[in-house]
Design an enzyme around this catalytic site. Structure first.
Site, PDB file in Angstrom:
ATOM      1  CB  SER A 168      -2.266  -5.091 -11.119  1.00 23.68           C
ATOM      2  OG  SER A 168      -2.116  -5.711 -12.375  1.00 23.68           O
ATOM      3  CG  ASP A 270       1.813  -0.104 -16.073  1.00 26.83           C
ATOM      4  OD1 ASP A 270       1.901  -1.079 -16.844  1.00 26.83           O
ATOM      5  OD2 ASP A 270       0.999  -0.056 -15.126  1.00 26.83           O
ATOM      6  CG  HIS A 301       1.994  -3.230 -13.787  1.00 26.50           C
ATOM      7  ND1 HIS A 301       0.920  -2.379 -13.776  1.00 26.50           N
ATOM      8  CD2 HIS A 301       1.511  -4.438 -13.398  1.00 26.50           C
ATOM      9  CE1 HIS A 301      -0.162  -3.044 -13.426  1.00 26.50           C
ATOM     10  NE2 HIS A 301       0.168  -4.292 -13.172  1.00 26.50           N
TER      11      HIS A 301
END
Length: 327
Positions: A168, A270, A301
């Site tokens: 991320s 995601d 995610h």
């Protein structure tokens, strides 16, 4: 009742008096020997002036020759996720996942505890992460080896196999550090002998003003993600700021990455997956390095952080380990 200045669900709330109330990503766990994997960890303060530290991980018995000499292990410098505003290297979810990754890959790993927004606005996270990379690279210096530095890095790090990795926001940081390492202006900061072999990007946090692919199907959620970024980086470029959109006007793109291999991992459910795929496609079109895409269907995610023992998480972690070990 205090007046709310910024409400950034599900992460945090900022009050008019400057108080920050975080709702997630605040838990911590100490560095220790993990009984399940045999991986040891410790915290090291490497930037005393700003209090920035890293958590180092090393697998059990990283030695060769009956314990008389230390086996050299690939060195992974890791950057955690959290939208630049939550979590830390002591987060128990990251701690558990990294113990598993270090054991699976048999690596020496440096997890950077960079400062987060809003207390430390961007680009603090990038500068802290760059400082961590410079600190790791300093262990190649004879002076550092003789007079100081960390014993694990001196004994176990194979500086011919250095990787940047993150999920991320941490994958975003990995990109920018690899670009910075490849620039003439900054590459020398790491020393001529320090080379990055590859970059591991797990569900990278990139975004843009204009939606692409499935992002256009949910404008409400698009607006939520827009707000996350504008909160941590209130620039006049919005979500086309080069920090979050590597392909916006003025951004360096991917041509200058200082590595030979990149693995981009995305999750099938995601909302950020379109950006990860675009990043991979641009790497392929550039033809300057070896790029791979690994997609996990049916997951959202950072699923591997939330439950690193689930089957799909195990598969993803194993693929990451294989990439680090040249497979």
């Amino acid at each position: 009742m205090k007046t709310v200045l910024h409400d950034v669900p599900p992460y945090l709330r900022v009050y008019e008096d400057g108080t920050v109330e975080r709702f997630i990503g605040t838990e911590t766990t100490p560095a220790a020997l993990d009984p399940h994997t045999g991986v040891s960890s410790k915290d090291v303060l490497f930037l005393p002036e700003s209090g920035v530290s890293a958590r180092l991980y090393r697998p059990i018995n990283p030695t060769a020759g009956g314990g008389r000499s230390h086996k050299k292990l690939p060195l992974v410098v890791y950057f955690h996720g959290g939208a630049f505003c939550i979590s830390s290297s002591a987060d128990p979810k990251y701690h558990d996942m990294l113990n598993i990754l270090v054991n699976e890959a048999q690596i020496l790993l440096v997890s950077v505890d960079y400062r987060i927004a809003p207390e430390n606005p961007l680009p603090a996270a990038y500068e802290d992460s760059w400082a961590a990379l410079k600190w790791a690279a300093s262990h190649l210096s004879p002076e550092e080896t003789e007079t100081g530095g960390d014993i694990w890095l001196k004994e176990s790090a194979d500086f011919d196999r250095v990787f940047l990795a993150g999920d991320s926001a941490g994958a975003n940081i990995s990109h920018h550090l690899a670009i910075r390492a490849g620039s003439e202006a900054h590459g020398s900061d790491l020393g001529d002998e320090f080379k990055i072999a590859g970059v591991l990007m797990i569900q990278p946090y990139f975004w843009g003003e204009e939606p692409i692919g499935v992002e256009a199907e949910n404008p409400v959620f698009k607006g939520v993600v827009d707000k996350w970024w504008r909160f941590v980086c209130p620039s006049d470029r919005g979500c086309d700021d080069p920090w979050i959109n590597p392909f916006a006007d003025g951004a360096p793109g991917v041509d200058g990455l200082a590595c030979g291999r990149v693995l981009v991992c995305v999750a099938g459910n995601d909302v950020l997956r379109e950006r990860g795929k675009l990043y991979y496609q641009c790497l392929v079109e550039g033809k300057k390095l070896k790029a791979e895409l690994f997609q996990t269907e049916g997951e959202d995610h950072v699923f591997h952080i939330l439950d690193p023992t689930a089957q799909n998480s195990k598969i993803l972690i194993k693929r990451c380990a294989q990439f680090i070990n040249g497979q």
